[in-house]
Design a protein around this motif. Structure first.
Motif, PDB file in Angstrom:
ATOM      1  N   GLN A 103      -8.288  14.980  58.602  1.00 45.88           N
ATOM      2  CA  GLN A 103      -8.428  15.818  57.346  1.00 45.88           C
ATOM      3  C   GLN A 103      -9.320  17.065  57.407  1.00 45.88           C
ATOM      4  O   GLN A 103      -8.856  18.176  56.945  1.00 45.88           O
ATOM      5  CB  GLN A 103      -9.389  14.991  56.450  1.00 45.88           C
ATOM      6  CG  GLN A 103      -9.552  15.799  54.882  1.00 45.88           C
ATOM      7  CD  GLN A 103      -8.399  16.008  54.465  1.00 45.88           C
ATOM      8  OE1 GLN A 103      -8.122  15.352  53.648  1.00 45.88           O
ATOM      9  NE2 GLN A 103      -8.038  17.284  54.472  1.00 45.88           N
ATOM     10  N   LEU A 126      -5.899  26.609  47.709  1.00 42.68           N
ATOM     11  CA  LEU A 126      -6.820  25.871  48.480  1.00 42.68           C
ATOM     12  C   LEU A 126      -7.390  26.974  49.467  1.00 42.68           C
ATOM     13  O   LEU A 126      -8.715  26.865  49.699  1.00 42.68           O
ATOM     14  CB  LEU A 126      -5.919  24.641  49.374  1.00 42.68           C
ATOM     15  CG  LEU A 126      -7.024  23.914  50.351  1.00 42.68           C
ATOM     16  CD1 LEU A 126      -8.009  23.279  49.453  1.00 42.68           C
ATOM     17  CD2 LEU A 126      -6.245  22.900  51.071  1.00 42.68           C
ATOM     18  N   ARG A 180     -15.375   8.107  52.572  1.00 38.35           N
ATOM     19  CA  ARG A 180     -14.443   6.850  52.661  1.00 38.35           C
ATOM     20  C   ARG A 180     -14.087   6.577  54.209  1.00 38.35           C
ATOM     21  O   ARG A 180     -14.088   5.473  54.723  1.00 38.35           O
ATOM     22  CB  ARG A 180     -13.426   6.881  51.738  1.00 38.35           C
ATOM     23  CG  ARG A 180     -12.695   5.394  51.518  1.00 38.35           C
ATOM     24  CD  ARG A 180     -11.430   5.577  50.634  1.00 38.35           C
ATOM     25  NE  ARG A 180     -10.379   4.897  51.059  1.00 38.35           N
ATOM     26  CZ  ARG A 180      -9.609   5.672  51.888  1.00 38.35           C
ATOM     27  NH1 ARG A 180      -9.510   6.740  51.956  1.00 38.35           N
ATOM     28  NH2 ARG A 180      -8.569   4.701  52.446  1.00 38.35           N
ATOM     29  N   TYR A 181     -13.815   7.558  54.880  1.00 33.91           N
ATOM     30  CA  TYR A 181     -13.435   7.562  56.314  1.00 33.91           C
ATOM     31  C   TYR A 181     -14.673   7.177  57.157  1.00 33.91           C
ATOM     32  O   TYR A 181     -14.354   6.378  58.020  1.00 33.91           O
ATOM     33  CB  TYR A 181     -12.650   8.963  56.804  1.00 33.91           C
ATOM     34  CG  TYR A 181     -11.413   9.280  56.078  1.00 33.91           C
ATOM     35  CD1 TYR A 181     -10.542   8.014  55.531  1.00 33.91           C
ATOM     36  CD2 TYR A 181     -10.934  10.508  56.412  1.00 33.91           C
ATOM     37  CE1 TYR A 181      -9.178   8.514  55.175  1.00 33.91           C
ATOM     38  CE2 TYR A 181      -9.454  10.667  55.883  1.00 33.91           C
ATOM     39  CZ  TYR A 181      -8.917   9.774  55.240  1.00 33.91           C
ATOM     40  OH  TYR A 181      -7.612   9.905  54.922  1.00 33.91           O
ATOM     41  N   ILE A 237     -11.473   1.238  54.646  1.00 33.31           N
ATOM     42  CA  ILE A 237     -10.064   2.048  55.246  1.00 33.31           C
ATOM     43  C   ILE A 237      -8.916   0.918  55.526  1.00 33.31           C
ATOM     44  O   ILE A 237      -8.179   1.355  56.227  1.00 33.31           O
ATOM     45  CB  ILE A 237     -10.492   2.847  56.103  1.00 33.31           C
ATOM     46  CG1 ILE A 237     -10.842   2.111  57.489  1.00 33.31           C
ATOM     47  CG2 ILE A 237     -11.352   3.803  55.895  1.00 33.31           C
ATOM     48  CD1 ILE A 237     -11.003   2.855  58.755  1.00 33.31           C
ATOM     49  N   LEU A 287      -4.175  19.946  48.711  1.00 32.92           N
ATOM     50  CA  LEU A 287      -4.991  19.122  49.200  1.00 32.92           C
ATOM     51  C   LEU A 287      -4.231  18.098  50.226  1.00 32.92           C
ATOM     52  O   LEU A 287      -4.508  17.555  50.944  1.00 32.92           O
ATOM     53  CB  LEU A 287      -5.732  18.519  48.287  1.00 32.92           C
ATOM     54  CG  LEU A 287      -7.089  19.331  47.932  1.00 32.92           C
ATOM     55  CD1 LEU A 287      -7.667  18.826  46.529  1.00 32.92           C
ATOM     56  CD2 LEU A 287      -8.147  19.480  48.742  1.00 32.92           C
ATOM     57  N   GLN A 319      -3.878  17.086  54.099  1.00 37.74           N
ATOM     58  CA  GLN A 319      -4.221  15.801  54.898  1.00 37.74           C
ATOM     59  C   GLN A 319      -3.164  15.249  55.522  1.00 37.74           C
ATOM     60  O   GLN A 319      -3.271  14.808  56.828  1.00 37.74           O
ATOM     61  CB  GLN A 319      -4.728  14.778  53.851  1.00 37.74           C
ATOM     62  CG  GLN A 319      -5.000  13.381  54.671  1.00 37.74           C
ATOM     63  CD  GLN A 319      -5.954  13.107  55.425  1.00 37.74           C
ATOM     64  OE1 GLN A 319      -6.957  13.041  55.135  1.00 37.74           O
ATOM     65  NE2 GLN A 319      -5.412  13.183  56.943  1.00 37.74           N
ATOM     66  N   ALA A 333      -2.573   2.578  55.107  1.00 31.15           N
ATOM     67  CA  ALA A 333      -3.804   1.947  54.193  1.00 31.15           C
ATOM     68  C   ALA A 333      -5.027   2.870  54.338  1.00 31.15           C
ATOM     69  O   ALA A 333      -5.814   2.903  53.504  1.00 31.15           O
ATOM     70  CB  ALA A 333      -4.339   0.555  54.764  1.00 31.15           C
ATOM     71  N   ALA A 334      -5.201   3.551  55.561  1.00 29.43           N
ATOM     72  CA  ALA A 334      -6.307   4.340  55.466  1.00 29.43           C
ATOM     73  C   ALA A 334      -6.261   5.729  54.704  1.00 29.43           C
ATOM     74  O   ALA A 334      -7.243   6.117  54.154  1.00 29.43           O
ATOM     75  CB  ALA A 334      -6.900   4.592  57.049  1.00 29.43           C
ATOM     76  N   VAL A 335      -4.969   6.166  54.816  1.00 32.66           N
ATOM     77  CA  VAL A 335      -4.819   7.704  54.030  1.00 32.66           C
ATOM     78  C   VAL A 335      -4.076   7.492  52.827  1.00 32.66           C
ATOM     79  O   VAL A 335      -4.434   8.466  52.090  1.00 32.66           O
ATOM     80  CB  VAL A 335      -3.881   8.327  55.174  1.00 32.66           C
ATOM     81  CG1 VAL A 335      -3.715   9.701  54.564  1.00 32.66           C
ATOM     82  CG2 VAL A 335      -4.596   8.648  56.532  1.00 32.66           C
ATOM     83  N   PRO A 379      -4.902   6.026  49.972  1.00 32.30           N
ATOM     84  CA  PRO A 379      -5.686   6.079  48.760  1.00 32.30           C
ATOM     85  C   PRO A 379      -6.378   7.605  48.638  1.00 32.30           C
ATOM     86  O   PRO A 379      -6.774   8.117  47.661  1.00 32.30           O
ATOM     87  CB  PRO A 379      -7.118   5.213  49.086  1.00 32.30           C
ATOM     88  CG  PRO A 379      -6.677   4.158  49.981  1.00 32.30           C
ATOM     89  CD  PRO A 379      -5.469   4.753  50.862  1.00 32.30           C
ATOM     90  N   THR A 380      -6.419   8.363  50.141  1.00 29.89           N
ATOM     91  CA  THR A 380      -6.866   9.430  49.867  1.00 29.89           C
ATOM     92  C   THR A 380      -5.869  10.412  49.119  1.00 29.89           C
ATOM     93  O   THR A 380      -6.111  11.392  48.314  1.00 29.89           O
ATOM     94  CB  THR A 380      -6.812  10.181  51.306  1.00 29.89           C
ATOM     95  OG1 THR A 380      -7.866   9.493  52.032  1.00 29.89           O
ATOM     96  CG2 THR A 380      -7.211  11.640  51.439  1.00 29.89           C
ATOM     97  N   ARG A 395      -5.843   9.897  45.558  1.00 28.76           N
ATOM     98  CA  ARG A 395      -6.872  10.633  44.696  1.00 28.76           C
ATOM     99  C   ARG A 395      -6.594  12.025  44.538  1.00 28.76           C
ATOM    100  O   ARG A 395      -6.874  12.493  43.430  1.00 28.76           O
ATOM    101  CB  ARG A 395      -8.115  10.364  45.418  1.00 28.76           C
ATOM    102  CG  ARG A 395      -9.551  10.581  44.652  1.00 28.76           C
ATOM    103  CD  ARG A 395     -10.717  10.477  45.452  1.00 28.76           C
ATOM    104  NE  ARG A 395     -11.492  11.621  45.160  1.00 28.76           N
ATOM    105  CZ  ARG A 395     -11.627  12.647  46.242  1.00 28.76           C
ATOM    106  NH1 ARG A 395     -10.750  12.555  47.249  1.00 28.76           N
ATOM    107  NH2 ARG A 395     -12.380  13.646  46.038  1.00 28.76           N
ATOM    108  N   TYR A 396      -5.900  12.620  45.774  1.00 28.02           N
ATOM    109  CA  TYR A 396      -5.366  14.050  45.530  1.00 28.02           C
ATOM    110  C   TYR A 396      -4.369  14.328  44.533  1.00 28.02           C
ATOM    111  O   TYR A 396      -4.508  15.161  43.596  1.00 28.02           O
ATOM    112  CB  TYR A 396      -5.102  14.755  46.682  1.00 28.02           C
ATOM    113  CG  TYR A 396      -6.167  14.662  47.759  1.00 28.02           C
ATOM    114  CD1 TYR A 396      -7.578  14.890  47.495  1.00 28.02           C
ATOM    115  CD2 TYR A 396      -5.569  14.862  49.310  1.00 28.02           C
ATOM    116  CE1 TYR A 396      -8.405  14.927  48.551  1.00 28.02           C
ATOM    117  CE2 TYR A 396      -6.873  14.853  50.013  1.00 28.02           C
ATOM    118  CZ  TYR A 396      -8.277  15.135  49.688  1.00 28.02           C
ATOM    119  OH  TYR A 396      -9.340  14.989  50.804  1.00 28.02           O
TER     120      TYR A 396
END
Lengths: 233, 233
Positions: A192, A208, A226-227, A232, B188, B192, B218-220, B222-223, B226-227
């Motif tokens: 990120q 941005l 979160r990371y 995660i 954003l 990522q 699964a990790a990215v 939710p990022t 949210r964005y």
């Protein structure tokens, strides 16, 4: 590769001195000296060139011109372009010193503090060219890619993740399953933050690129949180 | 720039034909033809070279050698290296077609679907070299940086964000304040996903580089969720 350079090592009798060029003794190691000496001028010019053009685009000739020295002197001090790149791209940041100060404070906002710290490095003229140079060059040069890989896997993010995994109150926050993912967490953080540097500084995509630091901190901080310490899986 | 090339436009009487080289009529536009014709072979070789070495590192000579044609023929068909880059880096993805399929389904997991879709593009031999070539080249070449900027600001992410802002049930999810941030949200998301491509494919930092797609999703996911539609302020 037939040039008898002395790469990666300061030389007490540089070619510049022999040809009557004014230069200070470059034998000091550790912290870089100011830009008043030849070696420092070359390093500053190299950082500028690598940040601007990346490894492939930067030339020894242009770096020498910016430093106002003969290209042969650049080779004499630093060897090949790749050896000059490694010497110029040393980040003046000690991961071991950074982690404790970021970890102090509210455990729920360590991600926010990390984003603010990294944005500060980009805005600092002393560190911005190094970070830009590494990211720009990593895209095409294997040595630069290796440096970025090492920074992401073993640099400040990894130090912070390790501390989060082992120190209270973070260790409880993450739990035993999260602790098994320490390396994945560190590299997700890196993905990120490198992407943010690409978007803001390399590609300069708006809005941005020009967003105030605190807008970016508010948007990206929870991602990093979160990371580092969240769910995660 | 004195070469009389015909950049960006197919030519019914290519130099290759005049010199007796076997080539098909390259006059078709729109969807690229298969690699059995000269033009397609050159484009495929260019995609491979730009993905491998970035814009600066790739040479017309190497691309011509990989396509088994004379370098002059590459210039004849495509003009300069930069014009060849633009022709080769066309992503065979229609943002307008992608958005509806990603938006269908549970609104709470559109981020997950977008990450899975992008990882699929990277794993697809038809799109991976294009994505790698653009990201590698954007770091040092202004034209490539402009292409990546356009993709991030006006490409599929922006189309998805626009739909999220205007269509139910997403518009309610985001609320009126979030809708003012549409461009920031899109960039954003891009930051990522570009960072993920850098970390996984360009720099190849482990364990992220080899992590199974579903671990990354699964990790990215939710990022990105949210964005796209979460609280970013």
């Amino acid at each position: 590769m037939s040039r008898p350079a002395s790469p990666g090592r300061a030389d007490p009798a540089p070619a510049g001195a022999r040809s009557g060029r004014p230069t200070e003794r470059p034998g000091r190691s550790g912290r870089r000296p100011g830009t008043s000496d030849t070696r420092g001028r070359i390093l500053a010019a190299a950082r500028g060139a690598f940040a601007e053009s990346g490894f492939d685009g930067a030339t020894i000739r242009a770096i020498a011109a910016a430093a106002e020295v003969d290209p042969a002197l650049v080779h004499h001090y630093f060897g090949t372009k790749q050896q000059l790149f490694v010497a110029a791209m040393e980040l003046p940041v000690d991961p071991a010193a950074v982690a404790p100060s970021l970890l102090a404070g509210d455990p729920a906002t360590v991600g926010t503090r990390l984003v603010r710290f990294v944005l500060g490095l980009w805005d600092d003229p002393a560190t911005r060219p190094v970070m830009l140079g590494i990211v720009r060059s990593a895209a095409s040069d294997p040595v630069a890619a290796g440096m970025l890989r090492a920074i992401l896997a073993e640099g400040p993010f990894a130090a912070i993740v390790r501390a989060v995994m082992s120190e209270e109150p973070y260790a409880t926050l993450v739990g035993p399953i999260g602790q098994a993912d320490a390396e994945l967490r560190a590299t997700l953080v890196g993905s990120q933050l490198v992407g943010l540097l690409m978007a803001r500084a390399v590609v300069a995509v708006e809005p941005l690129a020009s967003a105030p630091a605190e807008v970016v901190v508010a948007a990206v901080g929870p991602t990093i949180q979160r990371y580092l310490a969240g769910d995660i899986g």
